[in-house]
Each structure stands twice: as C-alpha cells, then as structure tokens.
Design a protein around this motif. Structure first.
Motif, mmCIF file in Angstrom:
data_model
loop_
_atom_site.group_PDB
_atom_site.id
_atom_site.type_symbol
_atom_site.label_atom_id
_atom_site.label_comp_id
_atom_site.label_asym_id
_atom_site.label_seq_id
_atom_site.Cartn_x
_atom_site.Cartn_y
_atom_site.Cartn_z
ATOM 1 N N VAL A 71 36.323 27.996 42.556
ATOM 2 C CA VAL A 71 36.748 28.261 41.182
ATOM 3 C C VAL A 71 35.974 27.339 40.248
ATOM 4 O O VAL A 71 36.033 26.115 40.380
ATOM 5 N N TYR A 72 35.239 27.946 39.286
ATOM 6 C CA TYR A 72 34.429 27.169 38.342
ATOM 7 C C TYR A 72 35.039 27.072 36.957
ATOM 8 O O TYR A 72 34.769 26.126 36.234
ATOM 9 N N SER A 73 35.838 28.053 36.584
ATOM 10 C CA SER A 73 36.520 27.982 35.288
ATOM 11 C C SER A 73 37.787 28.817 35.337
ATOM 12 O O SER A 73 37.934 29.709 36.177
ATOM 13 N N LYS A 74 38.695 28.474 34.421
ATOM 14 C CA LYS A 74 39.963 29.184 34.314
ATOM 15 C C LYS A 74 40.114 29.599 32.858
ATOM 16 O O LYS A 74 40.138 28.741 31.963
ATOM 17 N N LEU A 75 40.173 30.914 32.634
ATOM 18 C CA LEU A 75 40.346 31.395 31.273
ATOM 19 C C LEU A 75 41.745 31.031 30.792
ATOM 20 O O LEU A 75 42.709 31.108 31.553
ATOM 21 N N LEU A 76 41.834 30.618 29.535
ATOM 22 C CA LEU A 76 43.129 30.335 28.942
ATOM 23 C C LEU A 76 43.686 31.650 28.409
ATOM 24 O O LEU A 76 43.102 32.241 27.491
ATOM 25 N N PRO A 77 44.781 32.131 28.984
ATOM 26 C CA PRO A 77 45.290 33.454 28.602
ATOM 27 C C PRO A 77 45.776 33.488 27.161
ATOM 28 O O PRO A 77 46.264 32.491 26.635
ATOM 29 N N GLU A 78 45.571 34.641 26.568
ATOM 30 C CA GLU A 78 46.063 34.866 25.217
ATOM 31 C C GLU A 78 47.250 35.801 25.310
ATOM 32 O O GLU A 78 47.516 36.388 26.355
ATOM 33 N N GLU A 79 47.957 35.938 24.239
ATOM 34 C CA GLU A 79 49.165 36.759 24.232
ATOM 35 C C GLU A 79 48.881 38.158 24.784
ATOM 36 O O GLU A 79 47.974 38.845 24.334
ATOM 37 N N GLY A 80 49.650 38.557 25.774
ATOM 38 C CA GLY A 80 49.506 39.888 26.352
ATOM 39 C C GLY A 80 48.389 40.030 27.366
ATOM 40 O O GLY A 80 48.209 41.090 27.935
ATOM 41 N N GLY A 82 46.332 38.869 30.948
ATOM 42 C CA GLY A 82 46.535 38.236 32.250
ATOM 43 C C GLY A 82 45.672 37.002 32.363
ATOM 44 O O GLY A 82 44.795 36.763 31.537
ATOM 45 N N GLU A 83 45.935 36.213 33.374
ATOM 46 C CA GLU A 83 45.138 35.008 33.563
ATOM 47 C C GLU A 83 44.091 35.255 34.636
ATOM 48 O O GLU A 83 44.409 35.643 35.752
ATOM 49 N N PHE A 84 42.836 35.032 34.258
ATOM 50 C CA PHE A 84 41.720 35.243 35.172
ATOM 51 C C PHE A 84 40.965 33.936 35.362
ATOM 52 O O PHE A 84 40.853 33.128 34.452
ATOM 53 N N TRP A 85 40.447 33.774 36.562
ATOM 54 C CA TRP A 85 39.601 32.644 36.889
ATOM 55 C C TRP A 85 38.217 33.178 37.217
ATOM 56 O O TRP A 85 38.054 34.331 37.593
ATOM 57 N N PHE A 86 37.215 32.302 37.074
ATOM 58 C CA PHE A 86 35.829 32.657 37.390
ATOM 59 C C PHE A 86 35.423 31.867 38.619
ATOM 60 O O PHE A 86 35.622 30.655 38.692
ATOM 61 N N GLY A 87 34.856 32.577 39.589
ATOM 62 C CA GLY A 87 34.483 31.875 40.795
ATOM 63 C C GLY A 87 33.439 32.590 41.617
ATOM 64 O O GLY A 87 32.917 33.643 41.227
ATOM 65 N N SER A 88 33.173 31.995 42.763
ATOM 66 C CA SER A 88 32.171 32.498 43.691
ATOM 67 C C SER A 88 32.858 32.760 45.019
ATOM 68 O O SER A 88 33.458 31.859 45.605
ATOM 69 N N VAL A 89 32.760 33.998 45.489
ATOM 70 C CA VAL A 89 33.420 34.383 46.729
ATOM 71 C C VAL A 89 32.434 34.322 47.889
ATOM 72 O O VAL A 89 31.257 34.621 47.736
ATOM 73 N N TYR A 90 32.937 33.879 49.005
ATOM 74 C CA TYR A 90 32.140 33.797 50.224
ATOM 75 C C TYR A 90 32.839 34.590 51.319
ATOM 76 O O TYR A 90 34.051 34.681 51.350
ATOM 77 N N SER A 91 32.069 35.135 52.197
ATOM 78 C CA SER A 91 32.602 35.946 53.283
ATOM 79 C C SER A 91 32.647 35.139 54.569
ATOM 80 O O SER A 91 32.050 34.065 54.671
ATOM 81 N N ASP A 92 33.339 35.679 55.560
ATOM 82 C CA ASP A 92 33.365 35.057 56.880
ATOM 83 C C ASP A 92 31.986 35.096 57.514
ATOM 84 O O ASP A 92 31.620 34.236 58.290
ATOM 85 N N ARG A 93 31.240 36.147 57.194
ATOM 86 C CA ARG A 93 29.875 36.291 57.704
ATOM 87 C C ARG A 93 28.895 35.824 56.636
ATOM 88 O O ARG A 93 29.077 36.110 55.461
ATOM 89 N N PHE A 94 27.858 35.137 57.031
ATOM 90 C CA PHE A 94 26.910 34.593 56.064
ATOM 91 C C PHE A 94 26.139 35.668 55.311
ATOM 92 O O PHE A 94 25.635 35.423 54.230
ATOM 93 N N VAL A 95 26.036 36.864 55.845
ATOM 94 C CA VAL A 95 25.237 37.897 55.182
ATOM 95 C C VAL A 95 26.048 38.739 54.211
ATOM 96 O O VAL A 95 25.490 39.503 53.442
ATOM 97 N N ASP A 96 27.359 38.614 54.217
ATOM 98 C CA ASP A 96 28.211 39.429 53.349
ATOM 99 C C ASP A 96 28.647 38.640 52.115
ATOM 100 O O ASP A 96 29.290 37.611 52.236
ATOM 101 N N GLN A 97 28.316 39.140 50.948
ATOM 102 C CA GLN A 97 28.806 38.614 49.672
ATOM 103 C C GLN A 97 28.622 37.112 49.515
ATOM 104 O O GLN A 97 29.506 36.414 49.053
ATOM 105 N N MET A 98 27.480 36.596 49.883
ATOM 106 C CA MET A 98 27.257 35.164 49.721
ATOM 107 C C MET A 98 27.100 34.812 48.250
ATOM 108 O O MET A 98 26.164 35.239 47.596
#
Length: 132
Positions: A71-80, A82-98
């Motif tokens: 997780v690199y950043s967390k958006l501050l939610p505004e009225e109405g 949802g709360e979203f975070w910004f990040g980098s996802v990694y897979s169990d396998r090194f070749v998938d979604q690195m």
C-alpha cells in the motif's frame, strides 16, 4: 534564436499531444491522499486480500483472496465515496501480475504489517487517476 524557440515550442506541443493520445484522464476518486512521504514513494504497509475484487476500470487492480498488496497511499474519502487505497499487487507466481499498480477497496484487505504510518497529507492530481 527565434527558430530555436519555435522548434522548442513545436516539440512541446507535439509531446503534449502524444501524452493525451496514449492516456485517459479519469474522474478523481478523492481530492486528498495519505502517504508515508512527500512523493508517495515508500510503502505504508503490506496488506493481504480477504476477498476477490474485479477492477471496474483502468484505475483499479484485480485482487485475489490471499494476495499480498504493498500500500503506497490511502485516499481520504469524501462524503458518499468509498475508501480506496493505491498499491501494488503481487502473485504467488513470479510471472503473474508482478507489480501491477492501481486502486482497490480498502474494506477487502487487512493490513498485516505497517512499515511507516501514512501521515503525510497530499492533494491528488489528475495524474493520480490517469490510465494508460
């Protein structure tokens, strides 16, 4: 000298046209975000997905239950909103979604390790929601 200035201007215009052709500016999800540092370069935490999520558009990332997300950043939610975070996802396998970057709903993950508290509040820009 005038020819040089015209050339620099032409290159600038062509460069900006190229940028708009290759990307899409999407609606902003929030006006502010929390980061670990001024550049949002350092990870705030490591989170583990507790459920699957299918991205709704190019700003978001797909996550699968059990995946780890930096997780690199967390958006501050505004009225109405949802709360979203910004990040980098990694897979169990090194070749998938690195290192795929994007937003995801914060309620679908659990932080497992905090590296540095996200205390630096920064205004978001259009580039925070830019899609390639």
């Amino acid at each position: 000298m005038a020819q040089l200035l015209h050339f620099v201007f032409l290159i600038s215009v062509l460069g900006s046209m190229h940028h708009t052709v290759n990307g899409i500016v999407m609606e902003k999800l929030a006006n502010k975000k929390l980061c670990a540092d001024e550049d949002c370069a350092y990870a705030i935490s490591l989170a583990k997905a507790e459920d699957d999520y299918i991205a709704v558009d190019c700003r978001f990332i797909n996550i699968r239950r059990g995946q780890l997300i930096y997780v690199y950043s967390k958006l501050l939610p505004e009225e109405g909103a949802g709360e979203f975070w910004f990040g980098s996802v990694y897979s169990d396998r090194f070749v998938d979604q690195m290192g795929v970057l994007g937003y995801f709903p914060s309620n679908l993950v659990k932080e497992t390790h905090v590296f540095k508290k996200g205390k630096t509040e920064i205004m978001t820009t259009d580039m925070d929601f830019h899609c390639e």
